[in-house]
Each structure stands twice: as structure tokens, then as C-alpha cells.
Design an enzyme around this catalytic site. Structure first.
Site, PDB file in Angstrom:
ATOM      1  N   HIS A   1      19.388 -35.981   7.417  1.00 29.88           N
ATOM      2  CA  HIS A   1      18.437 -36.600   6.652  1.00 29.88           C
ATOM      3  C   HIS A   1      18.049 -38.069   6.775  1.00 29.88           C
ATOM      4  O   HIS A   1      19.309 -38.784   7.276  1.00 29.88           O
ATOM      5  CB  HIS A   1      18.814 -36.183   5.147  1.00 29.88           C
TER       6      HIS A   1
ATOM      7  N   HIS B   1      21.943 -39.697   7.932  1.00 30.41           N
ATOM      8  CA  HIS B   1      23.003 -39.223   7.316  1.00 30.41           C
ATOM      9  C   HIS B   1      23.065 -37.687   7.348  1.00 30.41           C
ATOM     10  O   HIS B   1      22.013 -37.254   7.411  1.00 30.41           O
ATOM     11  CB  HIS B   1      23.428 -39.965   5.825  1.00 30.41           C
TER      12      HIS B   1
ATOM     13  N   HIS C   1      18.199 -24.891   2.656  1.00 31.22           N
ATOM     14  CA  HIS C   1      18.919 -25.644   1.473  1.00 31.22           C
ATOM     15  C   HIS C   1      17.937 -26.472   0.852  1.00 31.22           C
ATOM     16  O   HIS C   1      16.949 -27.321   1.466  1.00 31.22           O
ATOM     17  CB  HIS C   1      19.815 -26.813   2.350  1.00 31.22           C
TER      18      HIS C   1
ATOM     19  N   GLU D   1      20.499 -43.951  -1.552  1.00 29.84           N
ATOM     20  CA  GLU D   1      21.482 -43.140  -2.252  1.00 29.84           C
ATOM     21  C   GLU D   1      22.745 -43.883  -2.072  1.00 29.84           C
ATOM     22  O   GLU D   1      23.344 -44.370  -1.163  1.00 29.84           O
ATOM     23  CB  GLU D   1      21.282 -41.836  -1.316  1.00 29.84           C
TER      24      GLU D   1
ATOM     25  N   TYR E   1      33.644 -32.595  -0.983  1.00 24.82           N
ATOM     26  CA  TYR E   1      32.404 -32.556  -0.810  1.00 24.82           C
ATOM     27  C   TYR E   1      32.139 -31.585   0.420  1.00 24.82           C
ATOM     28  O   TYR E   1      32.587 -31.933   1.371  1.00 24.82           O
ATOM     29  CB  TYR E   1      31.757 -34.152  -0.615  1.00 24.82           C
TER      30      TYR E   1
END
Length: 416
Positions: free
Chosen positions: A318, A354, A275, A324, A333
Site C-alpha cells: 500500500h 508499506h 482484503h 499511519e 500482527y
């Protein structure tokens, strides 16, 4: 009808002959107009990022009158001590029977030294009421309804799936076209938003300059009473004048409002494995004094094909140097199956962990890796400084106090 091209030097006149042909400030402007320059940067900024426009007005802005304090606290106090926990909110707004215009429907969510985020709700147009923000430019991200932004430069039409930017100091009013309109609003007081560098991507890709649209000149010539509300040094002020501030008959320059259809974003993604980092989804960026570290990045996660082989396809777990704030325009999502819907907000500050919730992880870790089309539009306001949450947002009933539970299903599967 629009003018095309990000950062281009545009010119437009609503009445033929209103633009001076060979200079900026003639001794006498044609049609009895007044010449006025609007500077978006210091005069001595390098040419490639020097922003200014010349406006030819029925009356100069100095005739707007005296400003007085306006009784509405747009900026709210921040929580004194903010934990490193992840936070998430359900949509703040339900439909209201009370008339509410754009300014009255602003809700301050969070801020940092140079950026603030609000949500807006409106079901009533600003007919003789106008707004200007001297503190920064405004980025509109609607998720429901349609509005028209009537500005000093002309009109922008805005609905879900598109964005608009109103530069610092530009006066405008919001006309509600649908029954009601809802969206996110980001205030950027740093360097003006611009297109990101493409690096090895090359000359084309992401948000292409040709797709950004600027308004053609349009003006109001009304002698009735008009109220102008101005945000200046974090406070609101108002003045009442006997003419519309949207009295620009012609203009030329590169400092003007613009809009962009997010469906035209040329998405870059992997066609092999893993990703890629979310920076490949950057639409606009506000550069800081540190190269490569933005004051603000506006990032989207648009409709796209997911084709990575032997890969966990949703966003990875992450902990981030940057901070963010996420929202959702439409769809589901891919890293959150429940609890994150259009109008919702999540905040993950520096080093706050998160990633996908347990249900999303279980599905993605075991699914057949056929090409899969994601039909949703999420976005992120990413800053180099911590998002400080306002007290009103922190205590709002839409805040999901059980948000962290979405990660509680994970169990140890390690074996030697």
C-alpha cells in the site's frame, strides 16, 4: 458500575438530592454545592454534536489558584527534515526501579497540527497530583498493566484490551493498580472523537453505542494540599490548591469521560474474496472540514476469522494518502512476523510504501486457505496530516535502523 451509551445525556449523583430536579443553575444549590457548566463545543454548534455538562461541586474551579510554569517539557521539537522512509520502534520502556507517575512517564513520539502521540509508563500513583489537558482530548490505549482513571465525573477502570477517552479540560489522576502500567496515548485537538458513519453496513456493527461506559459520580473532599498540572498551548503549568479538584458530587450532560472494551467491537470482514480497506475497522473518528477525510481515525485490527478464498489475506502492499501510526496491544500482527511486538510503533506517512514483510508474504502466498483465526490486537492512529517525528524518538535507541531490511527478500518472479 457505569452509565451506558455513547453520547447519551447522562446524569449521576453521589449523594441523594445533589442534582437540581428542574433546572441547571438554581439560586442556591442543594447541599451547599456550586453549579458549573463545562462546554466541550461552542454554544451554537448543531444540537446533534453540541457537548456540555453541568457539574455540582464542593468548590468552583475558579478557586484553583494561580498557574506557574512547570519544569517538564511534554512537547518535544520535531525533526527538521523528515525522510519519506518507513520507520519502526521497539518498545521504549523497560521496568524501572525509579518511582514514575503518569505525567513523569510521558514520552512524545510524533505529532501533526491537530494530533500528538505519546507513550506512557507509570509505576507510581498520582495521590495528590492531578492532570488536565486544555489543548485536546486524550485517548488511552494500554498494552500492559491496569490503571484507574479518577476524573471529575467519577472513576474509569482500564487495562489491556480496553480504551478510555478523557475530554479536553477534564481533570484526572492515574492510580496504578498493577506493579506498573504501559500504553499509548493520543491527543486530539480537532473535533471530538465520535462513532463513524456506517453507510451500507446499516444500523448495527463496528463499535455499538450501548457498549461505551461513563462513570458514576464520585468525589474527593480533602482539605490537604493538591497539585494540578495543566497542559495549555503546548506547555505545562502547575498550581497548588487546598482542596481536591475532583470535588464534583453530581453531574448531568453529554460531555464526560468514557471507556470501551475493544473485545465488543463487531468486526466486519469479507466472507468471499480480497482484503477490504482498513476503514471497516474504525472505532472512533474525529471529523475534519473535508467530508470523508478525518482529522484522526482510531482503527483496530482485532481478533477475527480470516476466510477469504483465493486471496492474499494479510494487509496488502500500500501507498496511502493518509498517514499511519501503528501500535500493537497483544499477539502477532499478521503482516509482520518479526520486529513488531506489543509496545512497538511504526510510522508510514503519506505515499510511503508499506505492507507485509518478506517472511509473512511467503507464508501467506503459499498457505492452504483454510479458515484461520487471528488472535492479536493491533491499532492505528490515522491522520490527514503528516506525522512529524520528535527528535527524541528519531534518535532513541529503540528505533529500528534496519527496519527496511524486512522487505529485502523479494525478488523478480515475472516471466513472459
Amino acid at each position: 458500575m457505569y452509565l451506558q451509551g455513547f453520547g447519551n445525556y447522562h446524569h449521576s449523583e453521589a449523594v441523594k438530592g445533589a442534582l437540581p430536579p428542574n433546572q441547571n443553575s438554581p439560586q442556591h444549590c442543594s447541599l451547599g454545592l456550586y453549579a458549573e457548566q463545562l462546554s466541550g463545543t461552542a454554544f451554537t454548534r448543531p444540537r446533534h454534536n453540541n457537548l456540555r455538562s453541568w457539574l455540582y461541586r464542593i468548590l468552583p474551579t475558579v478557586t484553583q489558584g494561580t498557574y506557574y510554569p512547570y519544569e517538564f517539557n511534554i512537547m518535544q521539537p520535531f525533526v527538521d527534515e523528515l525522510s519519506p522512509n518507513a520507520m519502526r520502534w521497539s518498545p521504549l520502556y523497560n521496568s524501572s526501579q525509579i518511582k514514575c507517575d503518569f505525567v513523569e512517564g510521558l514520552f512524545h513520539i510524533a505529532g501533526s497540527p491537530l494530533v500528538n502521540t505519546y507513550t506512557y509508563y507509570c509505576n507510581h500513583s498520582m495521590s495528590d497530583k492531578y492532570f488536565a489537558n486544555n489543548d485536546g482530548e486524550l485517548l488511552f490505549v494500554p498494552y500492559a498493566g491496569e490503571i484507574h482513571l479518577h476524573t471529575e465525573f467519577g472513576k474509569l477502570m482500564l487495562s489491556s484490551g480496553s480504551i478510555a477517552v478523557i475530554p479536553r479540560g477534564v481533570k484526572f489522576k492515574v492510580e496504578v493498580i498493577s506493579k506498573e502500567a504501559k500504553g499509548y496515548l493520543c491527543e486530539n485537538s480537532g473535533n471530538p472523537l465520535t462513532l463513524p458513519q456506517l453507510g451500507p453496513i446499516g444500523a448495527n456493527g463496528l463499535a455499538n453505542p450501548r457498549h461505551f461506559q461513563y462513570p458514576v459520580a464520585a468525589f474527593e473532599n480533602s482539605g490537604s494540599e493538591h497539585t494540578i498540572i495543566c497542559k495549555n498551548q503546548k506547555k505545562l503549568w502547575f498550581t497548588v490548591c487546598n482542596h481536591s479538584p475532583l470535588n464534583v458530587v453530581a453531574w448531568h450532560g453529554n460531555y464526560a469521560p468514557y471507556c470501551y472494551d475493544l473485545s465488543l467491537f463487531n468486526t466486519i470482514n469479507t466472507v468471499s474474496f480480497d482484503h477490504p480497506d482498513p476503514s471497516i475497522f474504525t472505532v472512533l473518528t474525529s471529523e475534519s472540514e473535508i467530508p470523508g477525510v478525518s482529522n484522526l481515525d482510531f482503527v483496530i485490527f482485532p481478533p477475527r476469522w480470516m476466510v477469504a478464498e483465493h486471496t492474499f489475506r494479510p494487509p496488502y502492499f500500500h501507498r496511502n494518502y493518509m498517514n499511519e501510526l501503528m501500535g500493537l496491544v497483544y499477539g502477532e500482527y499478521d503482516a509482520k512476523k518479526e520486529g513488531f511486538i506489543p509496545g512497538g510503533i511504526s510510522i508510514h506517512n503519506c505515499m510511503t510504501p508499506h505492507g507485509p514483510d518478506y517472511e509473512s508474504y511467503e507464508i501467506a502466498a503459499s498457505q492452504d486457505l483454510k479458515p484461520n483465526y487471528i488472535n492479536s490486537l493491533a491499532f492505528m492512529f490515522e491522520t490527514k496530516d503528516y506525522w512529524q517525528v520528535t527528535e527524541q524518538a528519531y534518535r532513541h535507541p529503540s528505533r529500528q535502523m534496519d527496519y527496511l531490511n524486512c522487505w529485502q527478500g523479494f525478488k523478480i518472479e515475472f516471466s513472459q
